[in-house]
Design a protein around this motif. Structure first.
Motif, PDB file in Angstrom:
ATOM      1  N   CYS A  13       8.700  -1.703  -0.733  1.00 38.04           N
ATOM      2  CA  CYS A  13       8.118  -1.358   0.910  1.00 38.04           C
ATOM      3  C   CYS A  13       6.562  -1.824   0.921  1.00 38.04           C
ATOM      4  N   TYR A  14       5.668  -1.132  -0.241  1.00 29.67           N
ATOM      5  CA  TYR A  14       4.600  -1.757  -0.649  1.00 29.67           C
ATOM      6  C   TYR A  14       4.393  -2.891  -1.063  1.00 29.67           C
ATOM      7  N   SER A  19       2.206  -8.323   0.238  1.00 31.28           N
ATOM      8  CA  SER A  19       2.622  -9.782   0.192  1.00 31.28           C
ATOM      9  C   SER A  19       2.723 -10.497   1.232  1.00 31.28           C
ATOM     10  N   THR A  20       2.924  -9.615   2.415  1.00 32.62           N
ATOM     11  CA  THR A  20       3.250  -9.859   3.709  1.00 32.62           C
ATOM     12  C   THR A  20       1.541 -10.504   4.133  1.00 32.62           C
ATOM     13  N   HIS A 128      -4.175   1.346   3.788  1.00 35.43           N
ATOM     14  CA  HIS A 128      -3.040   2.486   3.997  1.00 35.43           C
ATOM     15  C   HIS A 128      -1.871   2.458   3.106  1.00 35.43           C
ATOM     16  N   VAL A 129      -2.150   0.889   2.153  1.00 30.44           N
ATOM     17  CA  VAL A 129      -1.282   1.015   1.336  1.00 30.44           C
ATOM     18  C   VAL A 129      -1.433   1.868   0.357  1.00 30.44           C
ATOM     19  N   HIS A 130      -2.433   1.549  -0.257  1.00 28.68           N
ATOM     20  CA  HIS A 130      -3.308   2.058  -1.346  1.00 28.68           C
ATOM     21  C   HIS A 130      -3.764   3.620  -1.237  1.00 28.68           C
ATOM     22  N   ALA A 131      -4.176   3.499  -0.087  1.00 27.82           N
ATOM     23  CA  ALA A 131      -4.564   5.629   0.371  1.00 27.82           C
ATOM     24  C   ALA A 131      -2.885   6.253   0.162  1.00 27.82           C
ATOM     25  N   GLU A 132      -2.032   5.626   0.697  1.00 27.80           N
ATOM     26  CA  GLU A 132      -0.199   5.894   1.120  1.00 27.80           C
ATOM     27  C   GLU A 132       0.100   5.899  -1.360  1.00 27.80           C
ATOM     28  N   GLN A 133      -0.121   5.507  -1.584  1.00 31.68           N
ATOM     29  CA  GLN A 133       0.342   5.194  -3.249  1.00 31.68           C
ATOM     30  C   GLN A 133      -0.914   6.436  -3.336  1.00 31.68           C
TER      31      GLN A 133
END
Length: 150
Positions: A13-14, A19-20, A128-133
């Motif tokens: 999903c990330y 990509s989006t 957000h994505v990088h923090a959540e990873q």
């Protein structure tokens, strides 16, 4: 604990979300020039879909794992992420409206405003994505260090 298959689904999903973001950035860069209507409609739909799918998996797995942490700061992060999800979902709906109206040739916002909306969203989502990873790694390390949650 976040299992390998769940981590893979979330990571997929990330990757799709990033990509989006790249596609949204390309549209923002193209404005005020013409943007293909079909591309705008597809991108608007893709944005809504991937945001909803990512949030669903995070709310089923990541947020409960954070909330179950022995560390208070991780429990507080879970609440902040819930708030960010609400903001991201609302912004994705605004993007859907803006790109839809742009595709129809009757933009509801100026090209500058649409560009700003897109940039604000994709820059925030990338952070957000990088923090959540990073959080997933932290939770995985916490769980593998031998601590057990009751």
């Amino acid at each position: 604990m976040i299992g390998d298959s769940t981590f893979k689904a979330l990571n997929d999903c990330y990757l799709r979300l990033l990509s989006t973001c790249d596609a949204l950035e390309a549209v923002a860069d193209a404005l005020p020039g013409p943007v293909a209507a079909d591309h705008c409609r597809a991108l608007a739909s893709a944005t809504l879909g991937i945001v909803a799918e990512t949030h669903k998996i995070e709310e089923q797995v990541l947020l409960p794992a954070l909330a179950a942490s022995t560390r208070q700061e991780l429990r507080l992060v879970a609440e902040r992420l819930r708030q960010e999800h609400a903001f991201d979902s609302l912004t994705a709906m605004e993007i859907d409206d803006a790109l839809g109206s742009l595709a129809d040739g009757r933009p509801s916002l100026s090209a500058d405003a649409i560009g700003y909306l897109l940039r604000s969203f994709f820059e925030s989502v990338r952070r957000h994505v990088h923090a959540e990873q990073d959080l997933i790694l932290l939770i995985s390390n916490e769980n593998s260090s031998g601590r057990h949650h009751h």
